[in-house]
Design a protein around this motif. Structure first.
Motif, PDB file in Angstrom:
ATOM      1  N   TYR A  25       0.819  -1.215   0.000  1.00 60.39           N
ATOM      2  CA  TYR A  25       0.000   0.000   0.000  1.00 60.39           C
ATOM      3  C   TYR A  25       0.854   1.267   0.000  1.00 60.39           C
ATOM      4  N   HIS A  58      -6.992  -4.077   6.344  1.00 65.55           N
ATOM      5  CA  HIS A  58      -6.432  -3.034   5.486  1.00 65.55           C
ATOM      6  C   HIS A  58      -7.400  -2.610   4.387  1.00 65.55           C
ATOM      7  N   ARG A  59      -8.702  -2.860   4.628  1.00 70.22           N
ATOM      8  CA  ARG A  59      -9.711  -2.551   3.602  1.00 70.22           C
ATOM      9  C   ARG A  59      -9.657  -1.084   3.174  1.00 70.22           C
ATOM     10  N   ALA A  60      -9.501  -0.184   4.145  1.00 71.19           N
ATOM     11  CA  ALA A  60      -9.492   1.249   3.806  1.00 71.19           C
ATOM     12  C   ALA A  60      -8.310   1.592   2.901  1.00 71.19           C
ATOM     13  N   GLU A  63      -9.043   0.321  -0.573  1.00 71.45           N
ATOM     14  CA  GLU A  63      -9.988   1.166  -1.332  1.00 71.45           C
ATOM     15  C   GLU A  63      -9.273   2.406  -1.877  1.00 71.45           C
ATOM     16  N   THR A  64      -8.483   3.041  -1.021  1.00 74.15           N
ATOM     17  CA  THR A  64      -7.757   4.240  -1.454  1.00 74.15           C
ATOM     18  C   THR A  64      -6.793   3.893  -2.570  1.00 74.15           C
TER      19      THR A  64
END
Ligand code: MG
Length: 392
Positions: A25, A58-60, A63-64
């Motif tokens: 990420y 770590h879904r957020a 998405e970002t």
């Protein structure tokens, strides 16, 4: 053409890079590592779908990271990479894919032709992986010393993507989980699972640039690769100067002598234009001002040609391995007229700065007879310099 689905394994929580987020990420020259890995497969005509396995915590970040790419919802991973892949394959099973390519999210540089080579191999083989022959000599270590040499012949470094007939690799993963349910580490790649199930796996030449980003040095290498070796930052500085006009026989502006019924008063040759430009370049460097470098109290600069000051500023830029990109100078006075001398001024500045003349601008204005410049009491100059400096 046989269609393949891609399973991108991004479930790792490895934060070896010392960052708060896992490496997939992290930003890599403007896009996350994961986004670059996903993008490597987008628009390939043989890729029917891209599916990403993540740690739901770590879904957020996911998405970002992939905003706007319109992918199917992410698949929840497991405790190990092996568990994550098995979950991913189970999620794909209803689609009954013919082929599946399994790829690590931390490899953002998969080349289109490497994908082509892998798919071509899968036309015949039931499994195929990208791999590179080992070229370095190999040693087995015992503590800090070599214990034995290892023959590197027939040794390969496995990369991803690794491609499989879907049914075969899904069966191999389920079998591996059933036969060794307590394997805390899990297999490090899918070829190991496939080999354990007896699949014959074709070695397909990989690509040295298909690096797995594991540590900070890898990330720095990847950034250099994307940004070019010479990453520059651009800085702008401004300069302003005024000198008094007193009775005399001419002025020097931008190094050009101009006949006039006055002269500029000052310690050096009082070239107000060169002083403003020198300060602009020093400003862009964050290197103080002209007075610090050439104190008026120092008798060496009495009557000096101000070209020396500008030349020193140019040298300071070169010492930082930078370059002057552009200079824009404005002279503010009622007289003398600047227009007839503009071309000569630009030519002289280009000579001092060792620049092409199209990187230099000289302009002039009056103040409509207002203020000290309007009353012909002095000449003012302002300058802006833009420089490029290598990033540390
Ligand atoms: Mg001055």
């Amino acid at each position: 053409m046989r269609l393949a689905h891609v399973l991108i394994v991004a479930g790792g929580s490895g934060t070896r890079l010392g960052a708060a987020l896992p490496k997939q990420y992290l930003d890599l020259a403007g896009q996350s590592v994961l986004r670059r890995s996903v993008s490597a497969f987008r628009d390939h005509p043989a890729i029917a779908g891209i599916h990403v396995v993540i740690d739901p915590r770590h879904r957020a970040a996911y998405e970002t990271s992939l905003a706007g790419l319109d992918l199917p919802p992410p698949i929840a991973g497991g405790a190990t990479r092996q568990d994550s892949v098995r979950n991913g394959l189970a999620a794909l099973a209803p689609l009954a894919p013919d082929l599946v390519l399994i790829h690590d999210a931390a490899r953002p540089f998969v080349a289109r032709d490497a994908i082509d080579r892998l798919l071509a191999a899968l036309a015949e083989a039931e499994a195929a992986i990208l791999a590179l022959p080992v070229v370095d000599s190999l040693k087995r270590g015992a503590g800090d010393y070599i214990d034995a040499a290892v023959d590197r012949r027939d040794l390969w470094r496995a990369q991803t993507p690794q491609g499989f007939r879907f049914a075969a690799i899904f069966a191999a993963h389920r079998r591996a989980a059933d036969s060794n349910p307590t394997n805390a580490e899990g297999a490090s790649d899918d070829a190991a699972i496939a080999a354990a199930a007896g699949l014959r796996i074709r070695l397909v030449p990989g690509d040295p640039d298909n690096l797995k980003i594991t540590n900070a040095a890898d990330l720095a290498w990847a950034e250099r690769r994307l940004m070019g070796e010479n990453r520059m930052e651009y800085r702008t500085g401004s300069g302003f100067d005024v000198h008094r006009l007193i009775p005399g026989d001419g002025v020097t502006l931008c190094g050009i002598r101009i006949a006039h019924d006055r002269r500029l008063e000052g310690h050096s040759d009082a070239d107000v234009a060169l002083h403003a430009l020198t300060d602009a370049i020093l400003g862009a460097l964050g290197a103080g001002d002209i007075g610090q470098h050439f104190p008026p109290s120092d008798s060496r600069w009495r009557g000096a040609d101000s070209a020396r000051f500008l030349d020193r500023a140019r040298e300071l830029v070169r010492e930082r391995k930078g370059a002057i990109v552009h200079c824009d100078l404005t002279l503010i006075c009622e007289a003398p007229k600047i227009g007839p001398h503009r071309a000569a001024m630009i030519a002289r500045l280009a000579e001092i700065l060792r620049l092409a003349p199209d990187r230099i601008s000289v302009k002039a204005t009056t103040t409509e007879k207002l203020g000290f410049t309007g009353r012909n009491e002095g000449i003012a100059a302002q300058a802006i310099a833009t420089i490029a400096l290598p990033l540390a």
